[in-house]
Design a protein around this motif. Structure first.
Motif, PDB file in Angstrom:
ATOM      1  N   PHE A   1     -45.840 -34.423 -37.287  1.00 35.34           N
ATOM      2  CA  PHE A   1     -46.761 -35.103 -38.199  1.00 35.34           C
ATOM      3  C   PHE A   1     -47.947 -35.666 -37.429  1.00 35.34           C
ATOM      4  O   PHE A   1     -49.102 -35.531 -37.848  1.00 35.34           O
ATOM      5  CB  PHE A   1     -46.019 -36.210 -38.955  1.00 35.34           C
ATOM      6  CG  PHE A   1     -46.859 -36.943 -39.968  1.00 35.34           C
ATOM      7  CD1 PHE A   1     -46.866 -38.336 -40.006  1.00 35.34           C
ATOM      8  CD2 PHE A   1     -47.632 -36.250 -40.879  1.00 35.34           C
ATOM      9  CE1 PHE A   1     -47.637 -39.015 -40.942  1.00 35.34           C
ATOM     10  CE2 PHE A   1     -48.403 -36.914 -41.829  1.00 35.34           C
ATOM     11  CZ  PHE A   1     -48.405 -38.304 -41.846  1.00 35.34           C
ATOM     12  N   SER A   2     -47.693 -36.274 -36.300  1.00 33.22           N
ATOM     13  CA  SER A   2     -48.785 -36.796 -35.465  1.00 33.22           C
ATOM     14  C   SER A   2     -49.690 -35.667 -34.996  1.00 33.22           C
ATOM     15  O   SER A   2     -50.918 -35.803 -34.975  1.00 33.22           O
ATOM     16  CB  SER A   2     -48.223 -37.538 -34.249  1.00 33.22           C
ATOM     17  OG  SER A   2     -47.435 -38.632 -34.645  1.00 33.22           O
ATOM     18  N   ALA A   3     -49.074 -34.532 -34.622  1.00 35.03           N
ATOM     19  CA  ALA A   3     -49.868 -33.384 -34.162  1.00 35.03           C
ATOM     20  C   ALA A   3     -50.782 -32.872 -35.272  1.00 35.03           C
ATOM     21  O   ALA A   3     -51.947 -32.532 -35.035  1.00 35.03           O
ATOM     22  CB  ALA A   3     -48.940 -32.269 -33.682  1.00 35.03           C
ATOM     23  N   LEU A   4     -50.268 -32.827 -36.484  1.00 33.81           N
ATOM     24  CA  LEU A   4     -51.097 -32.397 -37.611  1.00 33.81           C
ATOM     25  C   LEU A   4     -52.263 -33.365 -37.818  1.00 33.81           C
ATOM     26  O   LEU A   4     -53.413 -32.939 -37.983  1.00 33.81           O
ATOM     27  CB  LEU A   4     -50.251 -32.333 -38.894  1.00 33.81           C
ATOM     28  CG  LEU A   4     -49.317 -31.139 -39.037  1.00 33.81           C
ATOM     29  CD1 LEU A   4     -48.301 -31.379 -40.144  1.00 33.81           C
ATOM     30  CD2 LEU A   4     -50.084 -29.871 -39.323  1.00 33.81           C
ATOM     31  N   LEU A   5     -51.964 -34.666 -37.798  1.00 35.40           N
ATOM     32  CA  LEU A   5     -53.018 -35.649 -38.023  1.00 35.40           C
ATOM     33  C   LEU A   5     -54.106 -35.538 -36.968  1.00 35.40           C
ATOM     34  O   LEU A   5     -55.293 -35.550 -37.285  1.00 35.40           O
ATOM     35  CB  LEU A   5     -52.425 -37.062 -38.001  1.00 35.40           C
ATOM     36  CG  LEU A   5     -51.619 -37.516 -39.224  1.00 35.40           C
ATOM     37  CD1 LEU A   5     -50.997 -38.883 -38.969  1.00 35.40           C
ATOM     38  CD2 LEU A   5     -52.501 -37.565 -40.470  1.00 35.40           C
ATOM     39  N   THR A   6     -53.703 -35.446 -35.719  1.00 35.93           N
ATOM     40  CA  THR A   6     -54.695 -35.440 -34.648  1.00 35.93           C
ATOM     41  C   THR A   6     -55.459 -34.121 -34.575  1.00 35.93           C
ATOM     42  O   THR A   6     -56.464 -34.038 -33.872  1.00 35.93           O
ATOM     43  CB  THR A   6     -54.039 -35.730 -33.285  1.00 35.93           C
ATOM     44  OG1 THR A   6     -52.978 -34.792 -33.071  1.00 35.93           O
ATOM     45  CG2 THR A   6     -53.487 -37.152 -33.236  1.00 35.93           C
ATOM     46  N   SER A   7     -54.992 -33.106 -35.295  1.00 40.95           N
ATOM     47  CA  SER A   7     -55.714 -31.829 -35.327  1.00 40.95           C
ATOM     48  C   SER A   7     -56.839 -31.835 -36.349  1.00 40.95           C
ATOM     49  O   SER A   7     -57.673 -30.923 -36.349  1.00 40.95           O
ATOM     50  CB  SER A   7     -54.745 -30.688 -35.662  1.00 40.95           C
ATOM     51  OG  SER A   7     -53.763 -30.567 -34.661  1.00 40.95           O
ATOM     52  N   VAL A   8     -56.873 -32.828 -37.216  1.00 37.98           N
ATOM     53  CA  VAL A   8     -57.947 -32.907 -38.212  1.00 37.98           C
ATOM     54  C   VAL A   8     -59.216 -33.400 -37.503  1.00 37.98           C
ATOM     55  O   VAL A   8     -59.183 -34.420 -36.810  1.00 37.98           O
ATOM     56  CB  VAL A   8     -57.580 -33.886 -39.349  1.00 37.98           C
ATOM     57  CG1 VAL A   8     -58.739 -34.028 -40.316  1.00 37.98           C
ATOM     58  CG2 VAL A   8     -56.324 -33.417 -40.071  1.00 37.98           C
ATOM     59  N   PRO A   9     -60.325 -32.705 -37.641  1.00 41.47           N
ATOM     60  CA  PRO A   9     -61.561 -33.146 -36.990  1.00 41.47           C
ATOM     61  C   PRO A   9     -61.921 -34.567 -37.387  1.00 41.47           C
ATOM     62  O   PRO A   9     -61.909 -34.911 -38.572  1.00 41.47           O
ATOM     63  CB  PRO A   9     -62.609 -32.144 -37.505  1.00 41.47           C
ATOM     64  CG  PRO A   9     -61.819 -30.943 -37.868  1.00 41.47           C
ATOM     65  CD  PRO A   9     -60.493 -31.449 -38.380  1.00 41.47           C
ATOM     66  N   GLY A  10     -62.200 -35.405 -36.406  1.00 44.05           N
ATOM     67  CA  GLY A  10     -62.571 -36.779 -36.690  1.00 44.05           C
ATOM     68  C   GLY A  10     -61.416 -37.723 -36.837  1.00 44.05           C
ATOM     69  O   GLY A  10     -61.615 -38.918 -37.110  1.00 44.05           O
ATOM     70  N   ALA A  11     -60.178 -37.246 -36.641  1.00 47.64           N
ATOM     71  CA  ALA A  11     -59.021 -38.106 -36.845  1.00 47.64           C
ATOM     72  C   ALA A  11     -58.938 -39.221 -35.808  1.00 47.64           C
ATOM     73  O   ALA A  11     -58.286 -40.247 -36.045  1.00 47.64           O
ATOM     74  CB  ALA A  11     -57.742 -37.271 -36.822  1.00 47.64           C
ATOM     75  N   SER A  12     -59.572 -39.021 -34.653  1.00 46.37           N
ATOM     76  CA  SER A  12     -59.463 -40.037 -33.604  1.00 46.37           C
ATOM     77  C   SER A  12     -60.038 -41.378 -34.047  1.00 46.37           C
ATOM     78  O   SER A  12     -59.700 -42.422 -33.481  1.00 46.37           O
ATOM     79  CB  SER A  12     -60.174 -39.561 -32.333  1.00 46.37           C
ATOM     80  OG  SER A  12     -61.546 -39.301 -32.610  1.00 46.37           O
ATOM     81  N   SER A  13     -60.896 -41.368 -35.058  1.00 50.09           N
ATOM     82  CA  SER A  13     -61.474 -42.630 -35.531  1.00 50.09           C
ATOM     83  C   SER A  13     -60.484 -43.450 -36.343  1.00 50.09           C
ATOM     84  O   SER A  13     -60.660 -44.662 -36.516  1.00 50.09           O
ATOM     85  CB  SER A  13     -62.721 -42.347 -36.371  1.00 50.09           C
ATOM     86  OG  SER A  13     -62.371 -41.641 -37.552  1.00 50.09           O
ATOM     87  N   ILE A  14     -59.415 -42.828 -36.838  1.00 48.00           N
ATOM     88  CA  ILE A  14     -58.461 -43.563 -37.662  1.00 48.00           C
ATOM     89  C   ILE A  14     -57.042 -43.539 -37.094  1.00 48.00           C
ATOM     90  O   ILE A  14     -56.192 -44.319 -37.504  1.00 48.00           O
ATOM     91  CB  ILE A  14     -58.449 -43.037 -39.122  1.00 48.00           C
ATOM     92  CG1 ILE A  14     -58.082 -41.548 -39.185  1.00 48.00           C
ATOM     93  CG2 ILE A  14     -59.790 -43.286 -39.788  1.00 48.00           C
ATOM     94  CD1 ILE A  14     -56.626 -41.272 -39.394  1.00 48.00           C
ATOM     95  N   PHE A  15     -56.760 -42.663 -36.150  1.00 51.61           N
ATOM     96  CA  PHE A  15     -55.396 -42.534 -35.617  1.00 51.61           C
ATOM     97  C   PHE A  15     -55.275 -43.411 -34.382  1.00 51.61           C
ATOM     98  O   PHE A  15     -55.913 -43.183 -33.365  1.00 51.61           O
ATOM     99  CB  PHE A  15     -55.095 -41.077 -35.284  1.00 51.61           C
ATOM    100  CG  PHE A  15     -53.666 -40.858 -34.844  1.00 51.61           C
ATOM    101  CD1 PHE A  15     -53.359 -40.650 -33.500  1.00 51.61           C
ATOM    102  CD2 PHE A  15     -52.639 -40.860 -35.773  1.00 51.61           C
ATOM    103  CE1 PHE A  15     -52.059 -40.452 -33.100  1.00 51.61           C
ATOM    104  CE2 PHE A  15     -51.324 -40.665 -35.377  1.00 51.61           C
ATOM    105  CZ  PHE A  15     -51.035 -40.456 -34.035  1.00 51.61           C
ATOM    106  N   ARG A  16     -54.442 -44.462 -34.487  1.00 51.89           N
ATOM    107  CA  ARG A  16     -54.319 -45.424 -33.391  1.00 51.89           C
ATOM    108  C   ARG A  16     -53.276 -45.007 -32.367  1.00 51.89           C
ATOM    109  O   ARG A  16     -53.326 -45.418 -31.216  1.00 51.89           O
ATOM    110  CB  ARG A  16     -53.935 -46.783 -33.972  1.00 51.89           C
ATOM    111  CG  ARG A  16     -55.010 -47.413 -34.833  1.00 51.89           C
ATOM    112  CD  ARG A  16     -56.118 -47.998 -34.023  1.00 51.89           C
ATOM    113  NE  ARG A  16     -55.634 -49.091 -33.190  1.00 51.89           N
ATOM    114  CZ  ARG A  16     -56.379 -49.723 -32.283  1.00 51.89           C
ATOM    115  NH1 ARG A  16     -57.621 -49.350 -32.084  1.00 51.89           N
ATOM    116  NH2 ARG A  16     -55.857 -50.698 -31.579  1.00 51.89           N
ATOM    117  N   GLY A  17     -52.295 -44.244 -32.790  1.00 50.91           N
ATOM    118  CA  GLY A  17     -51.273 -43.794 -31.856  1.00 50.91           C
ATOM    119  C   GLY A  17     -49.979 -43.541 -32.570  1.00 50.91           C
ATOM    120  O   GLY A  17     -49.817 -43.797 -33.765  1.00 50.91           O
TER     121      GLY A  17
END
Lengths: 306, 114
Positions: free
Chosen positions: A181-197
């Motif tokens: 699930f984390s891998a999917l989230l971080t693969s979305v372009p721009g996710a780094s602005s909302i994904f804290r860890g």
């Protein structure tokens, strides 16, 4: 204020391929809605044909009237992830609709009309499915990232968009899917602005251990894990996907999906053995749906357990 | 047959076929049929059958010609809908796609069909 919705997957329908699933999706009110849309567009096409000619009326025979009703029903029953997936299928159906029209044009002046239309309909069915499979294969050969059975990165994009729009950040505790699930989230372009860890799992002697205490149910443990992830990474939304890890009798029976936000929390338990869809895929789609509800401040859906 | 009863017949037949296709789509629903039946030719089939019976093959041919342009517009709308649904949710995303259908269909009408 907390708003806890618990129970055996109240927001998702019965497992696909079962009679209960068919009954849940063909409720009379939903069929009536589809009838109304179909009747309205047919009447409109007929009126326009009478007023402006056959070609003008024909234009409206391909009006996407059913699309809003279909997609909103899917979003309501199965979440935004599934609605995105269905929209991709609609592209294949629409391309095949071009073929349907082409076949009618080619055959209707040479064969009896009914025969030409039946051939065109059969051609639509075969063509739509072929185009869908070709589309899936093409997307994968173009390196579209897909994790697990039939989970494309595109299906988790809505929660990234929602988090951005509602000024939320996300932290994930994901032992159940091993970090997918984390891998999917971080693969979305721009996710780094909302994904804290996020973290995948924790040994019992670490501060992130949320081993279920004696007598504690899996849903409570999942909520605690989501809350810990939220605190550990300083996020506004904590999402946890956990599985039964208690005594041997209960091991592996359920996956629990929990979301903890600023003012609300949700938790749902998924039966590992319910239906043919891979349980990890269901868990991820459930996580997207619950997180969207909490981020937008929507009330949770609840149905009586069966 | 006069115009109003014919319109009513188109409406009822079209509505029934939409329901029939929806039931078939739900019944045949492993993941591989996902979304296809949102673009099923249910309305088209109903209307073209009635057109063929009441007005003959040439009128059906003309209707299908118009439908070809409408289907091209539907394809464009469905492609836009993928991103629109991700961004705006199902209902608003679908409405955006309908607006796209209108623009594309009107353009094709102006360029090729009028």
């Amino acid at each position: 204020m907390t708003d806890r919705v618990i129970g055996p997957d109240p927001g998702l329908p019965e497992a696909p391929g079962t009679r209960a699933h068919l009954r849940s999706r063909v409720e009379p009110s939903k069929l009536a809605l589809r009838f109304a849309f179909g009747a309205a567009v047919s009447a409109l096409a007929g009126v326009i044909g009478d007023v402006a000619g056959a070609r003008a009326g024909g234009l409206f025979l391909a009006f996407p009237a059913i699309l809003p009703a279909t997609l909103t029903l899917i979003e309501e029953n199965e979440g935004i992830s599934r609605a995105v997936s269905e929209t991709r299928g609609a592209v294949a159906g629409a391309l095949a609709l071009v073929g349907f029209a082409g076949v009618v044009i080619a055959l209707v002046t040479h064969l009896p009309g009914i025969v030409a239309l039946l051939v065109a309909t059969a051609g639509w069915f075969v063509g739509a499915n072929a185009l869908y499979f070709i589309g899936v294969r093409t997307a994968r050969s173009l390196k579209e990232q897909v994790y697990l059975p039939d989970i494309a990165v595109a299906e988790v994009q809505p929660i990234v968009e929602t988090a951005r729009r509602t000024r939320n950040t996300i932290a994930v505790a994901d032992p159940a899917t091993g970090g997918v699930f984390s891998a999917l989230l971080t693969s979305v372009p721009g996710a780094s602005s909302i994904f804290r860890g996020g973290f995948v799992g924790a040994a019992h002697d670490t501060s992130m251990d949320v081993t279920r205490r004696a007598g504690e149910d899996g849903e409570t443990a999942a909520l605690e894990m989501a809350a810990r992830a939220r605190r550990a990474f300083g996020a506004s939304l904590g999402i946890a996907l956990t599985e039964d890890d208690g005594d041997d009798a209960r091991r592996g029976e359920h996956i629990h999906v929990a979301v903890v936000g600023r003012c609300a929390q949700r938790v749902v338990s998924l039966d590992v053995n319910a239906g043919p869809e891979h349980v990890h895929a269901r868990a991820i789609r459930t996580a997207v749906r619950l997180a969207t509800e909490v981020a937008e401040g929507r009330p949770g859906q609840q149905r009586a357990a069966r | 047959m006069s115009a109003v009863p014919l319109i009513a017949l188109r409406a009822v037949f079209g509505g029934c076929l939409v329901v029939a296709f929806a039931l078939v789509g739900e019944w045949l629903r492993p993941k591989s049929f996902s979304g296809l039946f949102a673009a099923a030719p249910s309305v088209a089939l109903a209307s073209l059958v009635i057109t063929d019976v009441t007005r003959g093959a040439h009128a059906t041919w003309l209707s299908a010609l118009g439908m070809l342009a409408g289907a091209v517009a539907f394809t464009a709308a469905a492609v836009v809908a993928i991103d629109a649904v991700k961004r705006f949710g199902a209902m608003r995303g679908a409405l955006v796609s309908i607006a796209v259908w209108g623009v594309v269909a009107a353009s094709l009408w102006a360029v090729a069909l009028r």
